[in-house]
Write a protein that holds these residues in place. Structure first.
Motif, PDB file in Angstrom:
ATOM      1  N   PRO A  21       0.715  -1.226   0.063  1.00 24.12           N
ATOM      2  CA  PRO A  21       0.182   0.026   0.082  1.00 24.12           C
ATOM      3  C   PRO A  21       0.807   1.202   0.050  1.00 24.12           C
ATOM      4  O   PRO A  21       0.236   2.395  -0.132  1.00 24.12           O
ATOM      5  CB  PRO A  21      -0.820  -0.088   1.254  1.00 24.12           C
ATOM      6  N   LEU A  22       2.254   1.195   0.521  1.00 21.01           N
ATOM      7  CA  LEU A  22       2.743   2.405   0.445  1.00 21.01           C
ATOM      8  C   LEU A  22       3.933   2.376  -0.758  1.00 21.01           C
ATOM      9  O   LEU A  22       4.312   1.351  -1.485  1.00 21.01           O
ATOM     10  CB  LEU A  22       3.569   2.495   1.844  1.00 21.01           C
ATOM     11  N   LYS A  23       4.579   3.659  -1.045  1.00 24.98           N
ATOM     12  CA  LYS A  23       5.593   3.454  -2.152  1.00 24.98           C
ATOM     13  C   LYS A  23       6.842   2.789  -1.618  1.00 24.98           C
ATOM     14  O   LYS A  23       7.003   2.446  -0.446  1.00 24.98           O
ATOM     15  CB  LYS A  23       5.864   4.864  -2.609  1.00 24.98           C
ATOM     16  N   ALA A  24       7.677   2.256  -2.528  1.00 22.48           N
ATOM     17  CA  ALA A  24       8.857   1.415  -2.375  1.00 22.48           C
ATOM     18  C   ALA A  24       9.870   2.562  -1.701  1.00 22.48           C
ATOM     19  O   ALA A  24       9.933   3.871  -1.777  1.00 22.48           O
ATOM     20  CB  ALA A  24       9.455   1.095  -3.639  1.00 22.48           C
ATOM     21  N   GLY A  25      10.850   1.992  -1.063  1.00 22.40           N
ATOM     22  CA  GLY A  25      12.372   2.741  -0.570  1.00 22.40           C
ATOM     23  C   GLY A  25      12.158   3.219   0.811  1.00 22.40           C
ATOM     24  O   GLY A  25      13.435   3.632   1.334  1.00 22.40           O
ATOM     25  N   TYR A  26      11.230   2.981   1.529  1.00 27.31           N
ATOM     26  CA  TYR A  26      11.502   3.118   3.054  1.00 27.31           C
ATOM     27  C   TYR A  26      12.620   1.961   3.700  1.00 27.31           C
ATOM     28  O   TYR A  26      12.433   0.956   3.191  1.00 27.31           O
ATOM     29  CB  TYR A  26      10.119   3.172   3.698  1.00 27.31           C
ATOM     30  N   GLY A  27      13.212   2.303   4.642  1.00 35.01           N
ATOM     31  CA  GLY A  27      13.901   1.272   5.282  1.00 35.01           C
ATOM     32  C   GLY A  27      13.285   0.126   5.882  1.00 35.01           C
ATOM     33  O   GLY A  27      13.887  -0.905   5.650  1.00 35.01           O
ATOM     34  N   PHE A  28      12.210   0.595   6.509  1.00 35.07           N
ATOM     35  CA  PHE A  28      11.382  -0.494   6.945  1.00 35.07           C
ATOM     36  C   PHE A  28       9.879  -0.315   6.966  1.00 35.07           C
ATOM     37  O   PHE A  28       9.596   1.065   6.557  1.00 35.07           O
ATOM     38  CB  PHE A  28      11.568  -0.572   8.715  1.00 35.07           C
ATOM     39  N   TYR A  29       9.110  -1.337   6.919  1.00 36.44           N
ATOM     40  CA  TYR A  29       7.594  -1.420   6.865  1.00 36.44           C
ATOM     41  C   TYR A  29       7.275  -2.058   7.925  1.00 36.44           C
ATOM     42  O   TYR A  29       7.381  -3.146   8.202  1.00 36.44           O
ATOM     43  CB  TYR A  29       7.195  -1.960   5.472  1.00 36.44           C
ATOM     44  N   VAL A  30       6.333  -1.365   8.480  1.00 36.90           N
ATOM     45  CA  VAL A  30       5.648  -1.987   9.709  1.00 36.90           C
ATOM     46  C   VAL A  30       4.212  -2.256   9.529  1.00 36.90           C
ATOM     47  O   VAL A  30       3.341  -0.974   9.348  1.00 36.90           O
ATOM     48  CB  VAL A  30       5.665  -0.872  10.991  1.00 36.90           C
ATOM     49  N   LEU A  31       3.659  -3.203   9.952  1.00 38.45           N
ATOM     50  CA  LEU A  31       2.228  -3.515   9.943  1.00 38.45           C
ATOM     51  C   LEU A  31       1.668  -3.537  11.626  1.00 38.45           C
ATOM     52  O   LEU A  31       2.216  -4.505  12.122  1.00 38.45           O
ATOM     53  CB  LEU A  31       1.989  -5.082   9.441  1.00 38.45           C
ATOM     54  N   ILE A  32       0.958  -2.549  11.864  1.00 38.68           N
ATOM     55  CA  ILE A  32       0.504  -2.731  13.158  1.00 38.68           C
ATOM     56  C   ILE A  32      -1.022  -2.963  13.182  1.00 38.68           C
ATOM     57  O   ILE A  32      -1.686  -2.719  12.196  1.00 38.68           O
ATOM     58  CB  ILE A  32       0.672  -1.504  13.898  1.00 38.68           C
ATOM     59  N   GLU A  33      -1.624  -3.518  14.413  1.00 32.62           N
ATOM     60  CA  GLU A  33      -3.052  -4.040  14.611  1.00 32.62           C
ATOM     61  C   GLU A  33      -3.495  -3.517  16.117  1.00 32.62           C
ATOM     62  O   GLU A  33      -2.619  -3.784  16.999  1.00 32.62           O
ATOM     63  CB  GLU A  33      -3.233  -5.358  14.173  1.00 32.62           C
ATOM     64  N   THR A  34      -4.417  -2.690  16.077  1.00 28.06           N
ATOM     65  CA  THR A  34      -4.999  -2.603  17.441  1.00 28.06           C
ATOM     66  C   THR A  34      -6.242  -3.319  17.693  1.00 28.06           C
ATOM     67  O   THR A  34      -7.137  -3.461  16.755  1.00 28.06           O
ATOM     68  CB  THR A  34      -5.199  -1.128  17.716  1.00 28.06           C
ATOM     69  N   LEU A  35      -6.491  -3.790  18.962  1.00 26.49           N
ATOM     70  CA  LEU A  35      -7.582  -4.740  19.246  1.00 26.49           C
ATOM     71  C   LEU A  35      -8.113  -3.772  20.275  1.00 26.49           C
ATOM     72  O   LEU A  35      -7.665  -3.499  21.449  1.00 26.49           O
ATOM     73  CB  LEU A  35      -7.324  -5.914  19.794  1.00 26.49           C
ATOM     74  N   GLY A  36      -9.482  -3.176  20.019  1.00 29.22           N
ATOM     75  CA  GLY A  36     -10.042  -2.392  21.178  1.00 29.22           C
ATOM     76  C   GLY A  36     -11.619  -2.726  21.037  1.00 29.22           C
ATOM     77  O   GLY A  36     -12.072  -3.756  20.784  1.00 29.22           O
ATOM     78  N   ASN A  37     -12.375  -1.970  21.906  1.00 26.86           N
ATOM     79  CA  ASN A  37     -13.727  -2.117  22.412  1.00 26.86           C
ATOM     80  C   ASN A  37     -14.479  -0.848  22.134  1.00 26.86           C
ATOM     81  O   ASN A  37     -15.577  -0.829  22.731  1.00 26.86           O
ATOM     82  CB  ASN A  37     -13.793  -2.562  23.883  1.00 26.86           C
ATOM     83  N   GLN A  38     -14.307  -0.004  21.486  1.00 29.10           N
ATOM     84  CA  GLN A  38     -14.765   1.561  20.935  1.00 29.10           C
ATOM     85  C   GLN A  38     -15.155   1.569  19.801  1.00 29.10           C
ATOM     86  O   GLN A  38     -14.287   2.193  19.011  1.00 29.10           O
ATOM     87  CB  GLN A  38     -14.077   2.606  21.888  1.00 29.10           C
ATOM     88  N   PRO A  39     -16.221   0.684  19.214  1.00 33.72           N
ATOM     89  CA  PRO A  39     -16.716   0.886  17.905  1.00 33.72           C
ATOM     90  C   PRO A  39     -16.570   2.331  16.909  1.00 33.72           C
ATOM     91  O   PRO A  39     -16.287   2.654  16.124  1.00 33.72           O
ATOM     92  CB  PRO A  39     -17.697   0.263  17.568  1.00 33.72           C
ATOM     93  N   ASP A  40     -17.026   3.460  18.120  1.00 38.29           N
ATOM     94  CA  ASP A  40     -17.140   4.552  17.495  1.00 38.29           C
ATOM     95  C   ASP A  40     -15.866   5.489  17.419  1.00 38.29           C
ATOM     96  O   ASP A  40     -15.741   6.413  16.463  1.00 38.29           O
ATOM     97  CB  ASP A  40     -18.194   5.451  18.375  1.00 38.29           C
ATOM     98  N   SER A  41     -14.953   5.017  18.187  1.00 36.80           N
ATOM     99  CA  SER A  41     -13.719   6.039  18.129  1.00 36.80           C
ATOM    100  C   SER A  41     -12.556   5.162  17.741  1.00 36.80           C
ATOM    101  O   SER A  41     -11.589   6.000  17.649  1.00 36.80           O
ATOM    102  CB  SER A  41     -13.721   6.608  19.628  1.00 36.80           C
ATOM    103  N   ASP A  42     -12.442   3.866  17.891  1.00 38.34           N
ATOM    104  CA  ASP A  42     -10.881   3.290  17.744  1.00 38.34           C
ATOM    105  C   ASP A  42     -10.309   3.602  16.502  1.00 38.34           C
ATOM    106  O   ASP A  42      -9.122   3.709  16.536  1.00 38.34           O
ATOM    107  CB  ASP A  42     -11.138   1.628  18.009  1.00 38.34           C
ATOM    108  N   GLN A  43     -11.117   3.891  15.422  1.00 39.63           N
ATOM    109  CA  GLN A  43     -10.172   3.884  14.225  1.00 39.63           C
ATOM    110  C   GLN A  43      -9.789   5.192  14.070  1.00 39.63           C
ATOM    111  O   GLN A  43      -8.661   5.505  13.717  1.00 39.63           O
ATOM    112  CB  GLN A  43     -11.218   3.706  12.865  1.00 39.63           C
ATOM    113  N   GLY A  44     -10.581   6.262  14.602  1.00 42.04           N
ATOM    114  CA  GLY A  44     -10.303   7.553  14.753  1.00 42.04           C
ATOM    115  C   GLY A  44      -9.095   7.645  15.587  1.00 42.04           C
ATOM    116  O   GLY A  44      -8.179   8.558  15.304  1.00 42.04           O
ATOM    117  N   LYS A  45      -8.978   6.977  16.601  1.00 44.31           N
ATOM    118  CA  LYS A  45      -7.915   7.023  17.931  1.00 44.31           C
ATOM    119  C   LYS A  45      -6.633   6.755  17.039  1.00 44.31           C
ATOM    120  O   LYS A  45      -5.650   7.508  17.263  1.00 44.31           O
ATOM    121  CB  LYS A  45      -8.175   6.156  19.010  1.00 44.31           C
TER     122      LYS A  45
END
Ligand SMILES: Cc1cc2nc3c(=O)[nH]c(=O)nc-3n(C[C@H](O)[C@H](O)[C@H](O)COP(=O)(O)OP(=O)(O)OC[C@H]3O[C@@H](n4cnc5c(N)ncnc54)[C@H](O)[C@@H]3O)c2cc1C
Length: 457
Positions: A267-291
């Protein structure tokens, strides 16, 4: 002996000769399998006990098998053993919502357990790429890790109790359901991570957690390793325990995916030194994505990350994970490969990546060295392809990587175990007194050495 086994087992439980399918000798390229005497597929603990008693009486070697997804040859027969496959011991026995436990036979497939729990609003947190074939008994016996360790720990943290059959056929039932039980030694730990060398796990009580209501996933580009470490620290400080995964891919891996894996879409352009996949697990459907969006914007502003993409749908989330987990089409183009599963202090990982890449390139110009892994757990995987698959070159590549690990005070096995693949290197990560005590335990529990001989030591 085959007749005696057939008399013990209920139904079509004995396989011999041409009926022994490839499943039972599949090493996944890790080591070489021999032909077993037979494959036994018991349906109950008592059958396992009777088989082991018979084998113990005559000194017959036995190999336990789960889903055969292990990556160090631990479940592979070396030749002449009785294979005990737990595949037909696949009953879910009890679900306890109040106590948050799931009691199962050990042949239950991990994904089946996941789906069962999720339908009831809970989760068995251990998760890994082989979820469709790995069994509960296998993930216990290898103390498997996977992609949620940073939040929930390794399989050990999700086992409250278990039942195991000792090499002489004794049934040790320790199906504890409590979080706390300090009545003497906690014997379950003998069987967690001992790769089927001390007992055959037949049942288990797994600890469940409430299923998170939200999952948010992002792909991030970062230029320097120091910033990757700082970003991990930042996320842990602002997310209050909601960080579920932190998977890092070095630049070389990203370039390899773009060149050799046409079905994957970074999903990102090439050339960065590192790529990080992060995932958050939460309980606030209204606000977690915005957070998470806000946290990423702050990290961009602070200069910790250079670019970020937040998954907007389940499909996009799966596409992000595919980059981390589904590069098989590219691996198949590399020719002979040596793969590694190592751990080390997080701060040493940048140096590790630089040292092994430089050393392999110096010895094998034009070689491929891909580095990625569960960085939040101190665990990296390396794929090295040097253009040769000879035993001599494999040993040289192993020595190159493991000597850096030894210098950095790391481990030659973070989560896959030792099996037959890493036996020669156990002493590079464990001291002589540690290995001597492991062998003392093995002799005490299995004096005839019939259970999974030739593995670990
Ligand atoms: C695509 C892929 C991704 C993977 N990702 C990860 C990962 O992220 N993290 C990770 O830790 N591993 C990973 N693995 C490795 C593998 O999935 C794990 O080691 C898993 O725990 C093996 O489970 P299994 O049921 O297939 O066991 P098997 O492969 O059948 O056996 C593994 C070992 O456990 C012993 N054993 C199996 N069942 C029993 C039992 N009931 N009692 C006693 N001993 C037993 C065997 O003798 C052997 O030594 C991955 C593998 C693949 C193929």
């Amino acid at each position: 002996m085959i007749d005696a086994f057939a008399a013990i087992l209920d139904g079509p439980g004995v396989l011999t000769g041409a009926d022994i399918g490839p499943r039972y000798t599949n090493t996944r390229g890790h080591g070489v399998a021999g032909t077993p005497l037979c494959v036994l597929r018991p349906k109950s603990t008592i059958e396992v006990s009777h088989i082991l008693k018979l084998c113990h009486d005559v000194g017959q070697a036995v190999v336990p098998q789960g889903g055969m997804s292990g990556l160090v040859g631990g479940g592979a027969p070396l030749g002449g053993e009785v294979v005990i496959s737990l595949e037909r011991m696949n009953a879910i026995e009890e679900f306890d919502a109040d106590g948050r436990t799931l009691s199962v036979q050990s042949g239950v497939v991990l994904q089946t357990a996941h789906e069962y729990c999720e339908e009831r609003g809970f989760m068995l947190p251990l998760d890994l790429g082989a979820r469709g074939s790995a069994t509960i008994g296998g993930v216990i016996s290898t103390n498997a890790g996977g992609v949620r360790v940073i939040r929930y720990g390794m399989m050990r943290e999700s086992v409250l109790g278990l039942e195991a059959v000792l090499p002489d056929g004794t049934i040790l039932s320790s199906m504890n359901k409590m979080l706390k039980n300090n009545a003497g030694y906690d014997l379950k730990h003998l069987f967690i991570g001992s790769e089927g060398t001390l007992g055959i796990v037949t049942r288990a009580v797994c600890r469940l957690r409430p299923k998170p209501r939200t999952v948010n996933t992002a792909f991030v580009g970062i230029n320097d390793f120091a910033d990757v470490v700082a970003f991990l620290g930042y996320l842990e400080s602002v997310l209050g325990g909601e960080l579920g995964s932190f998977e890092v891919m070095w630049q070389g891996y990203d370039a390899f995916v773009r060149e050799r894996c046409p079905s994957l879409r970074p999903p990102l352009k090439a050339g960065y030194g590192f790529y990080v996949l992060i995932e958050t697990l939460g309980n606030q459907p209204d606000s977690d994505q915005g957070k998470l969006e806000q946290i990423l914007a702050d990290a961009l502003e602070r200069g910790l990350v250079a670019d970020a993409a937040l998954a907007q749908s389940d499909q996009q989330r799966a596409a992000f994970w595919a980059i981390r987990e589904n590069a098989g089409e590219g691996f198949r183009t590399l020719g002979p490969m040596v793969s590694f599963d190592v751990s080390m202090p997080i701060k040493s990982m940048g140096t590790f990546g630089e040292r092994i890449t430089a050393s392999l390139f110096q010895q094998y110009p034009g070689s491929t060295c891909l580095v990625l892994g569960h960085m939040g757990d101190g665990n990296l995987h390396v794929v090295a392809a040097v253009g040769s698959g000879t035993a001599e070159d494999k040993e040289r590549v192993n020595d190159t990587v493991y000597s850096v690990i030894r210098d950095l005070g790391g481990s030659v096995s973070a989560e896959h175990g030792i099996g037959t693949e890493k036996k020669d290197y156990l002493s590079w990560s464990r001291s002589p007194p540690e290995i001597a005590l492991m062998q003392t335990l093995k002799r005490a529990i299995d004096p005839k050495g019939i259970l999974n001989p030739g593995k670990i030591f």
